[in-house]
Write a protein that holds these residues in place. Structure first.
Motif, PDB file in Angstrom:
ATOM      1  N   GLU A  12       0.833  -1.205   0.000  1.00  0.00           N
ATOM      2  CA  GLU A  12       0.000   0.000   0.000  1.00  0.00           C
ATOM      3  C   GLU A  12       0.863   1.249   0.000  1.00  0.00           C
ATOM      4  O   GLU A  12       1.974   1.243   0.539  1.00  0.00           O
ATOM      5  CB  GLU A  12      -0.917   0.024   1.235  1.00  0.00           C
ATOM      6  CG  GLU A  12      -2.090  -0.933   1.179  1.00  0.00           C
ATOM      7  CD  GLU A  12      -3.050  -0.689   2.329  1.00  0.00           C
ATOM      8  OE1 GLU A  12      -2.669   0.030   3.281  1.00  0.00           O
ATOM      9  OE2 GLU A  12      -4.189  -1.211   2.283  1.00  0.00           O
ATOM     10  N   HIS A  13       0.346   2.310  -0.615  1.00  0.00           N
ATOM     11  CA  HIS A  13       0.986   3.616  -0.580  1.00  0.00           C
ATOM     12  C   HIS A  13       0.044   4.585   0.123  1.00  0.00           C
ATOM     13  O   HIS A  13      -1.170   4.366   0.164  1.00  0.00           O
ATOM     14  CB  HIS A  13       1.280   4.133  -1.990  1.00  0.00           C
ATOM     15  CG  HIS A  13       1.995   3.145  -2.866  1.00  0.00           C
ATOM     16  ND1 HIS A  13       3.170   2.534  -2.486  1.00  0.00           N
ATOM     17  CD2 HIS A  13       1.694   2.655  -4.101  1.00  0.00           C
ATOM     18  CE1 HIS A  13       3.568   1.717  -3.453  1.00  0.00           C
ATOM     19  NE2 HIS A  13       2.686   1.769  -4.436  1.00  0.00           N
ATOM     20  N   THR A  14       0.602   5.639   0.687  1.00  0.00           N
ATOM     21  CA  THR A  14      -0.187   6.667   1.364  1.00  0.00           C
ATOM     22  C   THR A  14       0.137   8.016   0.746  1.00  0.00           C
ATOM     23  O   THR A  14       1.309   8.293   0.464  1.00  0.00           O
ATOM     24  CB  THR A  14       0.116   6.699   2.872  1.00  0.00           C
ATOM     25  OG1 THR A  14      -0.079   5.398   3.425  1.00  0.00           O
ATOM     26  CG2 THR A  14      -0.800   7.675   3.586  1.00  0.00           C
ATOM     27  N   SER A  31      -4.712   5.951   2.142  1.00  0.00           N
ATOM     28  CA  SER A  31      -3.951   4.851   1.565  1.00  0.00           C
ATOM     29  C   SER A  31      -4.623   4.315   0.311  1.00  0.00           C
ATOM     30  O   SER A  31      -5.838   4.426   0.149  1.00  0.00           O
ATOM     31  CB  SER A  31      -3.798   3.709   2.586  1.00  0.00           C
ATOM     32  OG  SER A  31      -3.091   4.146   3.727  1.00  0.00           O
ATOM     33  N   LYS A  33      -4.114   0.848  -2.657  1.00  0.00           N
ATOM     34  CA  LYS A  33      -3.435  -0.403  -2.938  1.00  0.00           C
ATOM     35  C   LYS A  33      -2.402  -0.236  -4.057  1.00  0.00           C
ATOM     36  O   LYS A  33      -2.555   0.604  -4.942  1.00  0.00           O
ATOM     37  CB  LYS A  33      -4.438  -1.486  -3.346  1.00  0.00           C
ATOM     38  CG  LYS A  33      -5.425  -1.874  -2.257  1.00  0.00           C
ATOM     39  CD  LYS A  33      -4.737  -2.675  -1.163  1.00  0.00           C
ATOM     40  CE  LYS A  33      -5.746  -3.179  -0.134  1.00  0.00           C
ATOM     41  NZ  LYS A  33      -5.091  -3.934   0.962  1.00  0.00           N
ATOM     42  N   ASP A 101       3.416   6.784   8.399  1.00  0.00           N
ATOM     43  CA  ASP A 101       3.151   6.944   6.968  1.00  0.00           C
ATOM     44  C   ASP A 101       2.396   8.233   6.680  1.00  0.00           C
ATOM     45  O   ASP A 101       2.691   8.943   5.709  1.00  0.00           O
ATOM     46  CB  ASP A 101       2.361   5.742   6.440  1.00  0.00           C
ATOM     47  CG  ASP A 101       3.190   4.471   6.429  1.00  0.00           C
ATOM     48  OD1 ASP A 101       4.424   4.568   6.589  1.00  0.00           O
ATOM     49  OD2 ASP A 101       2.616   3.382   6.262  1.00  0.00           O
ATOM     50  N   ASP A 102       1.408   8.557   7.507  1.00  0.00           N
ATOM     51  CA  ASP A 102       0.623   9.776   7.277  1.00  0.00           C
ATOM     52  C   ASP A 102       1.489  11.017   7.428  1.00  0.00           C
ATOM     53  O   ASP A 102       1.449  11.939   6.593  1.00  0.00           O
ATOM     54  CB  ASP A 102      -0.554   9.841   8.259  1.00  0.00           C
ATOM     55  CG  ASP A 102      -1.596   8.762   7.988  1.00  0.00           C
ATOM     56  OD1 ASP A 102      -1.475   8.079   6.947  1.00  0.00           O
ATOM     57  OD2 ASP A 102      -2.516   8.602   8.796  1.00  0.00           O
ATOM     58  N   THR A 105       3.939  11.752   4.549  1.00  0.00           N
ATOM     59  CA  THR A 105       3.402  12.429   3.354  1.00  0.00           C
ATOM     60  C   THR A 105       3.513  13.945   3.520  1.00  0.00           C
ATOM     61  O   THR A 105       3.793  14.656   2.553  1.00  0.00           O
ATOM     62  CB  THR A 105       1.939  12.034   3.107  1.00  0.00           C
ATOM     63  OG1 THR A 105       1.128  12.419   4.228  1.00  0.00           O
ATOM     64  CG2 THR A 105       1.804  10.533   2.896  1.00  0.00           C
TER      65      THR A 105
END
Length: 395
Positions: A12-14, A31, A33, A101-102, A105
């Protein structure tokens, strides 16, 4: 400008979307997929904003970003790749010890919004960079296979030292056709000593046009009889396995080198006009350096290669002897230091330059480093002008 910060993951990417004009967060971190549906979701989310106003940023880490980067570039978006060290330092400058992760970004968006035009913390990628991907992949595979080959040949020598320690003294060079045939057929000195002379002669029969060795089957058999080697069956089995691995790796390298040569001929790069640079080394240098449009001066190429001398100066102290930075691609540095030897050998200008540095008291390795930096300046000039190498212009 609208910035999109993407934190890349395996599955997954965010991402988040931010308006850099006022720092307003337009899209909260969300997020998606790492598949076609996820990519479509990202595009649908940023579609309300004009493409020309969007700058997408992601870390250039591992290989997980590769497919997403290719998809975004094919879709016409402007994408910036960021060194993970840059985002980590930005996070620390903000006195944050949290790895999330958040939040990452946001950090990526902060890097993209940097107002320092002279030293931006990112580089813009383009579709053309993917043309060099396969070449970089092949040249790096060549380097990796060579490293594996060194490991297996070293282990083979250990076996030889036990079963036939005098073996290497009988040959002028290692790993030739006869050298490997004898090991493959017999293994130990005891087996050679007991073998029929006709069987040994078959190992000396080669189809190659190379120079025949001076060693005779009779001399080999006599040496085997006088050997102090221990006829270990375990070492002989290990030797046969290692020889199989060495043969397989050599075949793989040969296959890779043929493809690299095809790419090199297709590139028709002007750096091949430099004496001493082969198809492999030329392709490796070009693939690792990438688009020369990303460099505005030769010093940036030298810095990217990690061969620029480090500097340590504080108050009244300044170090006189420092090592190279060793930042950037280790594959590029390895190629440069391998190729500089034939370049010095086959080019009078580089030979004179090397000898000049030696006469100034520089060590062999230090003089090589000066020649490597000189070579990179020449490569930068050739690649940006399309000019062929002319040693007369260096005088």
């Amino acid at each position: 400008m609208i910035t999109v910060g993407i934190d890349v993951g395996k599955l997954e990417h965010t991402f988040c979307v931010m308006d850099q004009a006022d720092g307003v967060l337009l899209v909260e971190p969300v997020s998606f997929k790492n598949n076609k549906q996820g990519f479509a979701f990202l595009i649908d989310t940023i579609k309300p904003y004009k493409k020309k106003d969007i700058l997408i940023g992601m870390e250039d880490t591992g290989h997980y970003h590769f497919n997403l980067l290719k998809f975004l570039l094919d879709s016409g978006y402007k994408v910036a790749l960021i060194n993970p060290i840059t985002t980590d330092m930005t996070r620390k400058m903000q006195l944050s010890c949290t790895k999330d992760d958040d939040l990452d970004t946001y950090t990526i968006c902060d890097v993209l919004s940097s107002s320092n035009q002279r030293r931006k913390g990112y580089r813009i990628s383009n579709v053309n960079s993917f043309e060099l991907y396969e070449q970089k992949r092949l040249t790096r595979e060549h380097h990796d296979l060579k490293e594996q080959l060194n490991i297996f040949t070293n282990r083979l020598q250990k076996c030889i030292d036990i079963v036939f320690p005098e073996y290497n003294t009988l040959f002028k060079s290692k790993y030739g056709t006869v050298y490997m045939n004898v090991l493959r057929t017999f293994g130990s000195a005891k087996a050679i000593a007991k073998a029929d002379i006709r069987s040994i002669r078959k190992c000396f029969e080669t189809k190659t046009r190379g120079k025949r060795i001076s060693l005779t089957p009779e001399q080999l058999k006599a040496a085997a009889k006088d050997s102090i080697g221990f006829p270990s069956s375990a070492e002989v089995i290990a030797m046969h396995h290692l020889i199989d691995m060495i043969d397989m790796i050599n075949e793989q390298i040969e296959e890779i080198d043929k493809k690299i040569e095809e790419f090199s001929i297709s590139n028709n790069s002007p750096i091949l006009s430099i004496p001493g640079i082969s198809h492999f080394s030329g392709t490796s240098i070009i693939a690792e350096l990438g688009d020369f449009g990303n460099y505005s001066k030769p010093s940036q190429v030298i810095k990217f290669a990690g061969v620029s001398p480090s500097k340590h100066k504080s108050s009244q102290f300044e170090a006189r002897h420092t090592a190279i930075t060793k930042k950037g691609s280790r594959y590029l540095r390895k190629t440069l230091y391998q190729v500089i030897l034939p370049v010095i050998c086959y080019n009078p200008f580089f030979k004179e330059y090397y000898q000049l540095k030696i006469s100034q008291g520089k060590s062999h390795r230090c003089a090589q480093g000066h020649c490597v930096r000189k070579l990179l300046r020449i490569i930068y000039h050739l690649m940006t002008t399309g000019q062929q190498f002319d040693p007369a212009l260096l005088r």
